[in-house]
Structures are given as structure tokens and as C-alpha cells.
Design an enzyme around this catalytic site. Structure first.
Site, PDB file in Angstrom:
ATOM      1  N   GLU A   1      25.993  10.518  54.609  1.00  0.00           N
ATOM      2  CA  GLU A   1      25.553   9.289  55.271  1.00  0.00           C
ATOM      3  C   GLU A   1      25.768   9.406  56.777  1.00  0.00           C
ATOM      4  OE1 GLU A   1      26.533   4.462  55.283  1.00  0.00           O
ATOM      5  OE2 GLU A   1      27.889   5.856  54.276  1.00  0.00           O
TER       6      GLU A   1
ATOM      7  N   ASP B   1      36.107   2.894  43.213  1.00  0.00           N
ATOM      8  CA  ASP B   1      35.940   3.707  44.409  1.00  0.00           C
ATOM      9  C   ASP B   1      37.295   4.108  44.982  1.00  0.00           C
ATOM     10  OD1 ASP B   1      33.712   4.677  45.807  1.00  0.00           O
ATOM     11  OD2 ASP B   1      34.028   3.279  47.464  1.00  0.00           O
TER      12      ASP B   1
ATOM     13  N   ARG C   1      43.107 -12.692  46.828  1.00  0.00           N
ATOM     14  CA  ARG C   1      44.536 -12.688  46.573  1.00  0.00           C
ATOM     15  C   ARG C   1      44.909 -12.765  45.088  1.00  0.00           C
ATOM     16  NH1 ARG C   1      47.252 -14.186  51.417  1.00  0.00           N
ATOM     17  NH2 ARG C   1      46.030 -13.230  53.101  1.00  0.00           N
TER      18      ARG C   1
ATOM     19  N   ASP D   1      23.852  -1.949  49.126  1.00  0.00           N
ATOM     20  CA  ASP D   1      25.142  -1.574  49.706  1.00  0.00           C
ATOM     21  C   ASP D   1      26.086  -2.769  49.877  1.00  0.00           C
ATOM     22  OD1 ASP D   1      27.049   0.191  50.527  1.00  0.00           O
ATOM     23  OD2 ASP D   1      26.086   0.764  52.394  1.00  0.00           O
TER      24      ASP D   1
END
Length: 364
Positions: A223, A159, A92, A301
Site C-alpha cells: 500500500e 488484525d 471501553r 477500508d
């Protein structure tokens, strides 16, 4: 002499002696490592998620470790995305992001990681009303604190969240703008989220803008869908590396192209198992990819969500995928070469890796 050559000479010359006299754990722990495919939000420790949920009154998440373990049992890739989006709601403010960045970098440093390119998804947070300046101040504070404590160097990959229920143009523009406003430590543009139903060509404008501004390009592709998403990422997104890319083996022409143009693939074996993309380690294509000469590295990952670590991935490479130690040294060396680290950083890790490989051989 390259690090890979040094590794092969140091280990493969007497492989059986190395295998017999040095434990797998000692071998893996001795390797200096580079992590190229790890998500900041997906690296949140369970204890941290629980603490932040209590702090902010997020009461629809599990309240203990056992509950989180069940929460992280994914039915498939789409279910993984649902859980991922539910978990990030506990982030937050700047302090939250600082804790997350610091803990993630310190955790990597504790596994022998010298340099990491950590992906995070600013638009997931900007879209929830979090101020861009506060977000970046938090992750930067955590990054700097970890570097001061351990020496680990971290750079960011921002991303684009390729989620089908999102305004993808707005997400793309917002992510690129965020990256370009924070070039001091943001080095690349990525693309995550589901591949199915989210065609890669629609992100061409964003990736072209990133290329023109000098950012690197590292989209996820190949993927959960076939080779076409990898081709699209190369042709439309100017990809320099591919996140995952395991479906490249579906297309011999693509294999040849990736090999000829030395386009690296960031492979994450345990992730592929936990999201149901691959059934078992025995079915994982990494050994075949190595056999075919594809440029590959080993990565973790979303480690806590998948019950793994980068150290664990290296151990699985030996024990579950059947790789030889010389091949594992090659994977560690490849991550150095595939990174966007400055030349002095690469040279230092190369030298350290060659020295460690030589010590492993001498000790055996």
C-alpha cells in the site's frame, strides 16, 4: 457459467443501452455485494464516537461533527494512524463494542452487502486493559443482532497491529491466541499498521501458527511501500489475499505471479487518496490492474474516516475510474469468489448477482 460470464453477457452485450436507461445509483443499488476489506474500529460513525467520548469522559477529541471532519483530514498515512489510535480510546466495554459491531454490519446491509469479512484489532484493546472475553462478547452480540435483523452474514478477521512502538511479538502472540479462542466466527489473521519500518518476515511465526490451525491469512502489503512487502507476505506469511496491494504494478514478475496463482488483492481507492498514497482518482491503478488481469475486489477500508461507503466506491468505479458496468459486475463477482464464505453462501450470492445483471439488461 460463472457470475462474471453472466455479467458480461447481461451488460456488455448492449452497454450503451444500459448506460442510457438505468441510473448509476439504480445499477449499484441493485448489485448484491461482498465486503472483504473494512475495519471495525475505522467504521465508527461520527455520532457514535461523539456519544462514546461523552459517556466515558474522553475530553481531548473533537466535540462536534465539524470538528471530527477536520480531525479526519489526514496529512499522510502516519497521521492517519495517529488519529485512528486516538479515536479507538472511546471503546471501553462490551456494550460499546456491541454498538459498533451492530451499526457497522447494519450499515453494510443497507448498501446491499450480503456477506462481510470485517477486520478488527483486539490487541489495541487488550493492551488498554479490556478483557478479551468482554471484547468478544460485545462484537459477537452486535454481529448476531445485525444478522437477525437483516440476514447479513459477518465473519471476523483479527488484525495484528504492526505499530513500530509496540511489542510486536507480544501483539502477534496475543492476536493469534485471541483468534484461536474464538474460532466460531474468527476466520482469518491479518496484519495492519504502517508498512515502512515494519518488515513482514518478523511475523512469520504468527502466520505459520495461524496456517497450521486452519485460519486464513490476509495481511496488508504493497500500500505505502513497494512490491517487496507483497513478496514477503507471500513467502513468509503464507498470504492467501493481500490487503491493498496496489504497488504490485511496480514489479512485472509479481504481477505475473499474482495472476498465475490467483492471489486476490483487496483494493480500496478512496482510502488510497485520503491517506495520500495516490494523488487522485485519475491516478489510481485499479483500471490498470483490471487490464492486466489481476484478481481484484472493491472495498471501503475505514469508511467514515475516509468519507466513503462501499456503495460510494462502486459509484466512483463508474464515475471517477471510468470502468464499464460489465467491469463493475465483475468486481462484485470477484469479491464473492475471493471471500472465505461457505459454499452455499457463495452460491446464493452468485445466483442473485446473475439475476440482477439479467434484470438490468432486460430493463434497458
Amino acid at each position: 457459467m460463472s457470475v462474471s460470464d453472466a455479467g458480461r453477457q447481461a451488460v456488455n452485450a448492449d452497454e450503451q443501452a444500459v448506460e442510457g436507461r438505468t441510473s448509476d445509483e439504480e445499477f449499484v443499488d441493485a448489485l448484491p455485494k461482498v465486503e472483504l476489506h473494512v475495519h471495525l474500529e475505522g467504521s465508527m460513525r461520527p455520532q457514535t464516537l461523539l456519544a462514546l467520548a461523552r459517556r466515558h469522559g474522553v475530553d481531548d477529541l473533537p466535540t462536534d461533527i465539524d470538528g471530527l471532519t477536520k480531525f479526519y483530514e489526514f496529512r499522510d498515512f502516519d497521521h492517519f494512524i495517529e488519529v485512528y489510535l486516538a479515536a479507538v480510546r472511546v471503546l471501553r466495554d462490551a456494550d460499546d463494542f456491541a454498538v459498533l459491531a451492530r451499526e457497522t454490519a447494519l450499515g453494510l446491509a443497507g448498501q446491499g452487502v450480503r456477506y462481510a469479512e470485517i477486520t478488527f484489532t483486539p490487541f489495541l484493546h487488550l493492551g488498554r486493559g479490556i478483557d478479551a472475553g468482554e471484547l468478544f462478547e460485545g462484537v459477537e452480540r452486535g454481529r448476531r443482532e445485525a444478522e437477525e435483523a437483516t440476514g447479513i452474514q459477518v465473519r471476523w478477521v483479527t488484525d495484528i497491529p504492526g505499530l513500530p512502538n509496540m511489542d510486536l511479538r507480544l501483539a502477534s502472540e496475543g492476536t493469534v491466541e485471541f483468534a484461536l479462542n474464538h474460532r466460531e466466527s474468527v476466520i482469518a489473521l491479518g496484519l495492519g499498521g504502517p508498512e515502512a519500518g515494519v518488515p513482514r518476515p518478523q511475523f512469520a511465526e504468527a502466520f505459520t501458527a495461524a496456517r497450521d490451525a486452519g485460519l486464513h491469512r490476509v495481511p496488508h502489503a504493497g500500500e505505502t511501500t513497494g512490491a517487496r512487502t507483497i513478496w514477503d507476505s507471500l513467502e513468509h506469511l503464507h498470504a492467501e489475499r493481500i490487503g491493498h496491494g496496489i504497488r504490485a504494478l511496480d514489479d512485472p514478475a509479481l504481477v505475473g505471479h499474482l495472476r498465475a496463482h490467483h492471489i486476490p488483492l483487496e483494493v480500496c481507492p478512496t482510502s488510497n487518496l485520503r491517506t495520500g498514497v495516490v494523488a487522485d482518482y485519475s491516478d489510481h491503478p485499479l483500471p490498470k490492474m483490471i487490464e492486466l488481469g489481476l484478481p481484484v475486489s472493491l472495498n471501503s477500508d475505514d469508511p467514515p474516516m475516509f468519507g466513503t461507503t462501499l456503495r460510494g466506491e462502486y459509484l466512483h468505479a463508474l464515475r471517477s475510474l471510468g470502468l464499464r458496468r460489465g467491469q463493475v459486475i465483475d468486481l462484485a463477482a470477484a469479491a464473492v469468489e475471493h471471500s472465505f464464505a461457505p459454499a452455499p453462501v457463495k452460491e446464493a450470492i452468485r445466483a442473485e448477482l446473475a439475476a440482477v445483471a439479467d434484470r438490468v439488461r432486460t430493463a434497458s
